[in-house]
Enzyme design. Sequence first.
Site, mmCIF file in Angstrom:
data_model
loop_
_atom_site.group_PDB
_atom_site.id
_atom_site.type_symbol
_atom_site.label_atom_id
_atom_site.label_comp_id
_atom_site.label_asym_id
_atom_site.label_seq_id
_atom_site.Cartn_x
_atom_site.Cartn_y
_atom_site.Cartn_z
ATOM 1 N N ALA A 107 0.846 -1.191 0.000
ATOM 2 C CA ALA A 107 0.000 0.000 0.000
ATOM 3 C C ALA A 107 0.878 1.237 0.000
ATOM 4 O O ALA A 107 1.959 1.244 0.593
ATOM 5 C CB ALA A 107 -0.917 0.016 1.224
ATOM 6 N N VAL B 46 1.926 3.319 13.763
ATOM 7 C CA VAL B 46 2.086 2.766 12.425
ATOM 8 C C VAL B 46 3.521 2.276 12.237
ATOM 9 O O VAL B 46 4.480 3.004 12.489
ATOM 10 C CB VAL B 46 1.752 3.818 11.349
ATOM 11 C CG1 VAL B 46 2.019 3.258 9.958
ATOM 12 C CG2 VAL B 46 0.303 4.267 11.469
ATOM 13 N N ASP C 277 6.278 -3.821 12.095
ATOM 14 C CA ASP C 277 7.207 -4.060 10.989
ATOM 15 C C ASP C 277 8.630 -3.683 11.373
ATOM 16 O O ASP C 277 9.590 -4.332 10.945
ATOM 17 C CB ASP C 277 6.767 -3.269 9.760
ATOM 18 C CG ASP C 277 5.421 -3.733 9.228
ATOM 19 O OD1 ASP C 277 5.107 -4.927 9.363
ATOM 20 O OD2 ASP C 277 4.688 -2.891 8.679
#
Length: 316
Positions: free
Chosen positions: A12, A256, A260
């Site tokens: 994305a 966010v 990751d």
Amino acid sequence: MRDILTVTLNPALDISTEVDGVVPGLKLRCDAPRADPGGGGINVSRAIQLLGGQARTFAVLTGATGARMAQILTETGHHLITFSGATETRQSLAVIDRLTGAQYRFMLPGPDWPEDVAPQVVERIEHEAHPGSIVVVSGSLPPGCPAEIISGLVGRLAAKRVETIVDTSGKALHHIAGPDHGTPPTVLRMNQTEADDLAGRPLRSLEETASFASSLVSRGVASIAIVARGPEGSVLATREGRWHSHAADVPVRSKVGAGDSFVGAFTLAFARGMALPDCLSWGVASGSAAVMTEGTALCEPEDFNRLLPLCPAAEI
């Protein structure tokens, strides 16, 4: 250091901005947006690069959005491997309300995959993975992508002597952890919400979470199981023991990319042959650093280096 290949099946373009209050019915005048290439594996590669490593990045990128992401990744020095076989790559939006500090995250589902795309993608990834490599499969699956794609990929890569680190959710995670999971990945990582869902009940304490992670290993779901508990840090279980690293106490600007960033730092340490408790500390310190950054930015190396001594791993 061992070769690292990250895989993003549902990338994305992550757009982030801020506004003075999120209220319905009004035109909300936002700040100039920041755009970052995103999706699990892409973010893992970005985190690895920020921490001084390098990974090859496989991503399914299509259309104008995919081309924009590919350009950004190439211009920032990433070794990009693309596959085009679906419709337009998706976008996501993260908006911070300055009045409350709350962050709103809008995640679009991604393009529908035609039936013939999944086997082509698996074949291409298998071709790109070298014996002795580490392949990181991270992120969600796009609509139309079969839930068993990751399990099947793990099995084919294992036959090439390739170790896998998997961080996914939903039906794909349930398939990996189910009774017919097939070849287990080397590492399976999930957050607390995903672990609660798999367990079928809330895991209210660190001990409960550690026991659940150990049960995944004992059932042959993965050789190494990791569960993140937000501010409490993460637990790691193997057949040899269980460890916990507490997250650093830092101001939270945006969540966010924290997961990751964890996977990126953990993978880099793992690829360098570090001991698993140290790999866990690297991951937790990187995740702690990531929440300090704005919007879709990931961990900053200066913050990571400062926080690493504050995130030691201890056996539990």
